[in-house]
Design an enzyme around this catalytic site. Structure first.
Site, short mmCIF file in Angstrom:
data_model
loop_
_atom_site.label_atom_id
_atom_site.label_comp_id
_atom_site.label_asym_id
_atom_site.label_seq_id
_atom_site.Cartn_x
_atom_site.Cartn_y
_atom_site.Cartn_z
N SER A 123 0.89 -1.21 0.10
CA SER A 123 0.01 -0.07 0.16
C SER A 123 0.80 1.42 0.13
O SER A 123 0.26 2.33 0.16
CB SER A 123 -0.74 -0.07 1.30
OG SER A 123 -0.23 -0.34 2.26
N THR A 163 -1.31 3.73 4.78
CA THR A 163 -0.18 4.59 4.64
C THR A 163 0.93 4.55 5.48
O THR A 163 0.67 4.37 6.63
CB THR A 163 -0.91 5.94 4.79
OG1 THR A 163 -2.01 6.17 3.54
CG2 THR A 163 0.17 7.34 4.69
N THR A 181 1.96 6.96 0.45
CA THR A 181 1.03 6.01 0.11
C THR A 181 0.87 5.75 -1.49
O THR A 181 1.03 6.80 -2.17
CB THR A 181 -0.21 6.33 0.72
OG1 THR A 181 -1.19 5.18 0.78
CG2 THR A 181 -1.07 7.66 0.26
N ARG A 232 -7.99 10.12 -8.55
CA ARG A 232 -8.48 10.30 -7.02
C ARG A 232 -7.23 10.47 -6.37
O ARG A 232 -6.16 9.92 -6.37
CB ARG A 232 -9.09 8.93 -6.62
CG ARG A 232 -9.74 9.14 -5.37
CD ARG A 232 -8.75 8.43 -4.18
NE ARG A 232 -9.09 8.41 -2.86
CZ ARG A 232 -8.39 8.15 -1.65
NH1 ARG A 232 -7.23 7.99 -1.97
NH2 ARG A 232 -9.12 8.27 -0.58
N VAL A 233 -7.38 11.54 -5.48
CA VAL A 233 -6.34 12.04 -4.54
C VAL A 233 -7.08 12.06 -3.11
O VAL A 233 -8.07 12.39 -2.73
CB VAL A 233 -5.97 13.53 -5.01
CG1 VAL A 233 -4.94 13.98 -3.61
CG2 VAL A 233 -5.13 13.56 -6.01
N GLY A 234 -6.30 11.36 -2.24
CA GLY A 234 -6.70 11.18 -0.76
C GLY A 234 -5.98 12.38 0.02
O GLY A 234 -5.53 13.29 -0.54
N ASP A 235 -6.37 12.01 1.35
CA ASP A 235 -5.57 13.17 2.42
C ASP A 235 -4.25 13.14 2.00
O ASP A 235 -3.54 14.15 2.72
CB ASP A 235 -6.12 12.53 3.72
CG ASP A 235 -5.38 11.15 4.01
OD1 ASP A 235 -5.66 10.08 3.38
OD2 ASP A 235 -4.74 11.08 5.07
N THR A 264 -4.21 8.04 8.73
CA THR A 264 -4.20 7.10 7.87
C THR A 264 -5.72 6.50 7.79
O THR A 264 -6.09 6.84 8.74
CB THR A 264 -3.20 5.80 8.16
OG1 THR A 264 -3.24 4.89 7.25
CG2 THR A 264 -3.37 5.60 9.87
N GLY A 265 -6.00 5.69 6.50
CA GLY A 265 -7.19 5.55 6.54
C GLY A 265 -7.99 6.13 5.57
O GLY A 265 -7.27 6.52 4.57
N GLY A 301 -9.13 8.24 3.09
CA GLY A 301 -8.94 9.72 2.92
C GLY A 301 -10.11 10.70 2.99
O GLY A 301 -9.75 11.89 3.31
C1 SD4 Z 1 -5.95 7.59 1.26
N1 SD4 Z 1 -5.34 7.77 3.50
O1 SD4 Z 1 -5.39 7.56 0.03
C2 SD4 Z 1 -4.91 7.21 2.09
C3 SD4 Z 1 -5.13 5.72 2.40
C4 SD4 Z 1 -4.69 4.85 3.52
O2 SD4 Z 1 -4.33 3.90 5.28
O3 SD4 Z 1 -4.13 5.08 4.15
N2 SD4 Z 1 -4.59 4.20 4.08
O4 SD4 Z 1 -7.06 7.87 1.23
#
Ligand code: SD4
Length: 299
Positions: free
Chosen positions: A49, A154, A172, A182-185, A205-206, A208
């Site tokens: 990941s 992440t 990540t 797509r862009v996460g946090d 993490t998690g 986003g």
């Molecule tokens: C996201 N936060 O792209 C990241 C993915 C991830 O644990 O953490 N994960 O949303």
């Protein structure tokens, strides 16, 4: 001299802490140590990941997000949707140091990486290709982010160095099977990471989308600035994620937060689905800890 501390997300955060903690003890700066730790995770193909070997998006492309932040000056840099470059956190640092910008995305981020001397690389491993082929989504556009425990993770690394400065890195491949673009946090300063020597450092993490909704890392650092401990600040952020999920009528998201104060106290909390473990290097030892899980309060 300040006693160094480093924390990093998930069991594979141990790889980062095992790299960063000895460096901190040798006097390396917080940002350099955190970056070395994050890079070790990016390079490890067993971590599916982050970086090399990360699980691809819905069309089979490995698309990386990363950011760095220096607590001394609030200098920061980030890349999003970066393809074919093995060390996105290093590229984010170059964005911070060599450009007047904070965030470069997609083809522009890759162009910048190539101009900066990073080699083009395939980020696929036989295992990541097989995992993608086995589990690729049936629907073209999913309506719910695939936030199960095996669909994301992440590495966020927060460090405090001997000079009392804070630094952080977040890197990540994002949610597995995410839509292209797509862009996460994780590459967003204030969401996946925020670091300020005058208040503290926080990382996320998690899923986003749920972290962005509450500006999670900035929220935690501002809670510390207002006098909350790192643990209290992380718990408040999780409660806010939970409350937001309840208001939206969605299942509690899988989200976790870490925080580190300028005086070396740390905190960690997660929503119940996240079952969040993290690695800690402090007081001469490295250990794995489990964060406090917090569920939604009864209405
Ligand atoms: C996201 N936060 O792209 C990241 C993915 C991830 O644990 O953490 N994960 O949303």
């Amino acid at each position: 001299m300040t006693e160094p501390v480093v924390i990093a997300t998930w069991p594979f955060g141990k790889i980062a802490v095992e790299t960063a903690y000895p460096l901190l003890n040798q006097g390396t700066s917080a940002l350099d140590a955190a970056l070395a730790g994050a890079k070790a995770v990016e390079d490890d193909p067993r971590v599916d990941s982050v970086g090399f070997g990360g699980i691809a998006n819905s069309i089979g492309t490995v698309s990386l997000d990363a950011c760095v932040m220096d607590g001394r000056t609030l200098a920061c840099g980030a890349v999003a949707g970066l393809e074919n470059i093995r060390h996105p956190a290093d590229v984010a640092r170059k964005v911070m140091e060599k450009t007047p910008h904070v965030l470069l995305v997609g083809e522009g981020a890759r162009w910048f990486a190539l101009q900066s001397g990073f080699p083009l690389a395939s980020l696929h491993t036989p295992e990541s290709v097989a995992a993608w082929a086995r589990r690729q989504p049936k629907e073209a556009i999913p309506t719910v982010p695939r936030g199960g425990p095996d669909n994301h993770d992440t590495v966020t690394v927060l460090a405090l160095d001997q000079k009392g400065h804070l630094g952080g890195v977040c890197t990540t491949s994002g949610l597995a099977f995410k839509l292209p673009g797509r862009v996460g946090d994780s590459p967003l300063i204030g969401h996946g990471l925020y670091v300020d020597d005058t208040a503290g450092a926080a990382g996320a993490t998690g899923v986003g989308e749920e972290i962005i909704r509450i500006a999670g890392s900035f929220y935690i650092v501002e809670q510390m600035r207002a006098g909350k401990s790192p643990q209290e600040a992380c718990e408040l952020a999780v409660k806010r994620v939970n409350a937001t999920a309840v208001r939206r009528g969605v299942h509690p998201a899988s989200v976790a937060f870490l925080a580190l104060s300028p005086d070396g106290r740390f905190g960690a909390a997660c929503t119940i689905p996240a079952k969040f473990q993290f690695a800690l290097g402090r007081a001469g030892k490295i250990e794995m800890l489990t964060a406090k899980s917090i569920g939604p309060e009864a209405p």
